[in-house]
Design a protein around this motif. Structure first.
Motif, PDB file in Angstrom:
ATOM      1  N   GLY A  28      54.808  70.781  39.325  1.00 14.71           N
ATOM      2  CA  GLY A  28      55.759  70.161  38.404  1.00 14.71           C
ATOM      3  C   GLY A  28      55.221  68.855  37.830  1.00 14.71           C
ATOM      4  O   GLY A  28      55.916  68.154  37.096  1.00 14.71           O
ATOM      5  N   ASN A  29      53.984  68.554  38.129  1.00 12.47           N
ATOM      6  CA  ASN A  29      53.373  67.302  37.649  1.00 12.47           C
ATOM      7  C   ASN A  29      52.551  67.606  36.396  1.00 12.47           C
ATOM      8  O   ASN A  29      51.433  68.117  36.493  1.00 12.47           O
ATOM      9  N   LEU A  30      53.124  67.327  35.233  1.00 12.67           N
ATOM     10  CA  LEU A  30      52.430  67.631  33.975  1.00 12.67           C
ATOM     11  C   LEU A  30      51.536  66.448  33.602  1.00 12.67           C
ATOM     12  O   LEU A  30      51.998  65.311  33.556  1.00 12.67           O
ATOM     13  N   VAL A  31      50.267  66.763  33.374  1.00 16.04           N
ATOM     14  CA  VAL A  31      49.300  65.709  33.026  1.00 16.04           C
ATOM     15  C   VAL A  31      48.622  66.096  31.717  1.00 16.04           C
ATOM     16  O   VAL A  31      48.274  67.260  31.509  1.00 16.04           O
ATOM     17  N   GLY A  32      48.447  65.124  30.832  1.00 16.24           N
ATOM     18  CA  GLY A  32      47.749  65.378  29.562  1.00 16.24           C
ATOM     19  C   GLY A  32      46.543  64.474  29.452  1.00 16.24           C
ATOM     20  O   GLY A  32      46.532  63.356  29.993  1.00 16.24           O
TER      21      GLY A  32
ATOM     22  N   ALA B 260      45.234  69.704  29.297  1.00 14.68           N
ATOM     23  CA  ALA B 260      46.383  69.501  30.188  1.00 14.68           C
ATOM     24  C   ALA B 260      46.084  70.301  31.446  1.00 14.68           C
ATOM     25  O   ALA B 260      45.273  71.229  31.413  1.00 14.68           O
ATOM     26  N   ASN B 261      46.721  69.935  32.556  1.00 18.89           N
ATOM     27  CA  ASN B 261      46.406  70.646  33.792  1.00 18.89           C
ATOM     28  C   ASN B 261      46.908  72.085  33.750  1.00 18.89           C
ATOM     29  O   ASN B 261      47.997  72.372  33.253  1.00 18.89           O
ATOM     30  N   ILE B 262      46.072  72.986  34.271  1.00 15.45           N
ATOM     31  CA  ILE B 262      46.382  74.420  34.303  1.00 15.45           C
ATOM     32  C   ILE B 262      46.318  74.835  35.767  1.00 15.45           C
ATOM     33  O   ILE B 262      45.233  74.891  36.356  1.00 15.45           O
ATOM     34  N   GLU B 263      47.493  75.119  36.355  1.00 10.98           N
ATOM     35  CA  GLU B 263      47.551  75.417  37.790  1.00 10.98           C
ATOM     36  C   GLU B 263      47.399  76.908  38.063  1.00 10.98           C
ATOM     37  O   GLU B 263      47.352  77.724  37.138  1.00 10.98           O
ATOM     38  N   ASN B 264      47.344  77.229  39.349  1.00 11.88           N
ATOM     39  CA  ASN B 264      47.228  78.621  39.762  1.00 11.88           C
ATOM     40  C   ASN B 264      47.962  78.810  41.083  1.00 11.88           C
ATOM     41  O   ASN B 264      48.031  77.870  41.885  1.00 11.88           O
TER      42      ASN B 264
ATOM     43  N   ILE C 163      42.431  76.318  42.977  1.00 11.23           N
ATOM     44  CA  ILE C 163      41.621  76.581  41.785  1.00 11.23           C
ATOM     45  C   ILE C 163      42.294  76.050  40.519  1.00 11.23           C
ATOM     46  O   ILE C 163      41.905  76.378  39.406  1.00 11.23           O
ATOM     47  N   THR C 164      43.265  75.217  40.714  1.00 15.28           N
ATOM     48  CA  THR C 164      43.872  74.491  39.593  1.00 15.28           C
ATOM     49  C   THR C 164      42.811  73.655  38.890  1.00 15.28           C
ATOM     50  O   THR C 164      41.898  73.137  39.515  1.00 15.28           O
ATOM     51  N   THR C 165      42.934  73.526  37.574  1.00 21.12           N
ATOM     52  CA  THR C 165      42.027  72.635  36.838  1.00 21.12           C
ATOM     53  C   THR C 165      42.829  71.487  36.254  1.00 21.12           C
ATOM     54  O   THR C 165      43.859  71.693  35.613  1.00 21.12           O
ATOM     55  N   CYS C 166      42.347  70.283  36.473  1.00 14.39           N
ATOM     56  CA  CYS C 166      43.040  69.085  35.992  1.00 14.39           C
ATOM     57  C   CYS C 166      42.887  68.936  34.479  1.00 14.39           C
ATOM     58  O   CYS C 166      41.964  69.482  33.861  1.00 14.39           O
ATOM     59  N   ALA C 167      43.778  68.125  33.920  1.00 13.50           N
ATOM     60  CA  ALA C 167      43.802  67.870  32.478  1.00 13.50           C
ATOM     61  C   ALA C 167      42.451  67.354  31.968  1.00 13.50           C
ATOM     62  O   ALA C 167      41.971  67.776  30.913  1.00 13.50           O
ATOM     63  N   GLU C 168      41.843  66.457  32.727  1.00 11.54           N
ATOM     64  CA  GLU C 168      40.585  65.846  32.274  1.00 11.54           C
ATOM     65  C   GLU C 168      39.478  66.875  32.153  1.00 11.54           C
ATOM     66  O   GLU C 168      38.696  66.859  31.199  1.00 11.54           O
ATOM     67  N   ARG C 169      39.400  67.787  33.133  1.00 15.39           N
ATOM     68  CA  ARG C 169      38.329  68.790  33.063  1.00 15.39           C
ATOM     69  C   ARG C 169      38.600  69.814  31.976  1.00 15.39           C
ATOM     70  O   ARG C 169      37.678  70.308  31.340  1.00 15.39           O
TER      71      ARG C 169
ATOM     72  N   VAL D  79      48.316  58.156  37.077  1.00 13.38           N
ATOM     73  CA  VAL D  79      47.287  58.830  37.882  1.00 13.38           C
ATOM     74  C   VAL D  79      45.906  58.367  37.443  1.00 13.38           C
ATOM     75  O   VAL D  79      45.676  58.057  36.275  1.00 13.38           O
ATOM     76  N   THR D  80      45.009  58.332  38.410  1.00 10.68           N
ATOM     77  CA  THR D  80      43.593  58.114  38.115  1.00 10.68           C
ATOM     78  C   THR D  80      42.930  59.479  38.258  1.00 10.68           C
ATOM     79  O   THR D  80      43.408  60.305  39.046  1.00 10.68           O
ATOM     80  N   PRO D  81      41.856  59.753  37.510  1.00 10.90           N
ATOM     81  CA  PRO D  81      41.226  61.075  37.621  1.00 10.90           C
ATOM     82  C   PRO D  81      40.783  61.356  39.053  1.00 10.90           C
ATOM     83  O   PRO D  81      40.323  60.437  39.754  1.00 10.90           O
ATOM     84  N   CYS D  82      40.941  62.605  39.493  1.00 14.52           N
ATOM     85  CA  CYS D  82      40.542  62.970  40.858  1.00 14.52           C
ATOM     86  C   CYS D  82      39.014  62.915  40.958  1.00 14.52           C
ATOM     87  O   CYS D  82      38.306  62.823  39.949  1.00 14.52           O
TER      88      CYS D  82
END
Ligand code: THU
Length: 276
Positions: free
Chosen positions: A23-27, A41-45, A50-56, A83-86
């Motif tokens: 539920g954490n939407l990141v752009g 934007a983050n794309i979860e699974n 194997i979720t990919t963060c918005a930055e990647r 948030v800071t990038p992971c």
């Protein structure tokens, strides 16, 4: 491009997140050296890891679109502090973008934090110097490059009271709308006011799905090929409307006869050839 504008773009990109698990939407919005903006934007699974963060998503989209040099990345979320990038994103950004500026923000401007990537990742793994060379691109397959997706950047947007496609009035040809152009592009409108009619090229951002052959509303509901009519449901949702130019005040155009809803992204403006 200022920090605020890049963060605003990241906040819009956030709306295309797929985050049903956290539920954490990141752009994220990445600014290239040429001034292009590529978003993610983050794309979860369901397999969370194997979720990919918005930055990647942003940096990988950018690299695949052919961009190689970057200035900064804005990351926008609903978290406080922002948030800071992971760690994984820091590593990937370092290798592909080098020591860019990282802008981290949320709805509260006062919490915005800006840091060089190097400060977030002082000891990166492996490649620790941005070489700037493009990877060895083989000529092989170049003739197929026309198949690649094309990335456009809107130059502005429409403004009127039609908030969804069904709301465009029958008599739209008589009605006024505005076209707001990005203020940084205002010089591109120089002498446009000499035109009586102009072509607005836009992206129908709410249109989805198409059929190669379908009934065309504007043509007595007869069947036509998608490229033989003006249906909004097309492989690329691009629209072209010829409107009357009523007025220009700086970057704001008042036009008559626009058949586009409010906040439609405008991709281009072109003059109408005499005699058309
Ligand atoms: N997330 C990002 O997209 N970027 C960050 O910088 C931190 C975390 C996402 C990953 C995951 O979908 C969710 O946030 C977890 O809270």
């Amino acid at each position: 491009m200022n920090t605020g504008a890049l963060l605003t773009t990241a906040s819009a990109a956030r709306m295309r997140a797929y985050a049903p698990y956290s539920g954490n939407l990141v752009g994220a919005a990445l600014l290239t050296e040429e001034g292009a903006i590529i978003t993610g934007a983050n794309i979860e699974n369901a397999s969370y890891g194997i979720t990919t963060c918005a930055e990647r998503v942003a940096i990988m989209t950018a690299v695949h679109a052919g961009h190689q040099k970057f200035k900064s990345i804005a990351v926008f979320s609903d978290n406080s502090p922002p948030v800071t990038p992971c760690g994984a994103c820091r590593q990937v950004l370092w290798e592909l973008a080098g020591n860019i500026e990282v802008i981290m923000g949320n709805c509260n401007n006062e919490e915005t934090k800006i840091m060089p990537l190097q400060d977030l990742l002082p000891e990166p793994y492996g490649i620790n110097k941005w070489i700037g060379n493009s990877p060895d691109q083989k000529l092989l397959g170049k003739e197929e490059m026309w198949r690649l997706p094309v990335l456009f950047h809107p130059i502005g947007y429409t403004a009127n009271n039609y908030h969804e496609p069904g709301m465009i009035p029958e008599n739209y040809k008589e009605l006024l709308s505005q076209v707001i152009i990005n203020p940084e592009m205002e010089d591109g409108l120089y002498r446009l006011e000499e035109e009586e009619r102009i072509n607005i090229i836009s992206y129908l951002h709410l249109a989805g799905g198409y059929r190669l052959k379908d009934r065309a509303r504007g043509r007595g509901n007869e069947v036509y090929g998608v490229f033989a009519c003006r249906t909004p449901l097309r492989p690329n949702s691009i629209a072209q409307t010829t409107v009357q130019l009523v007025d220009r005040k700086g970057n704001i155009l008042t036009v008559k006869g626009l058949d586009l809803i409010n906040r439609t992204p405008v991709l281009d403006i072109k003059t109408v050839l005499p005699g058309r």
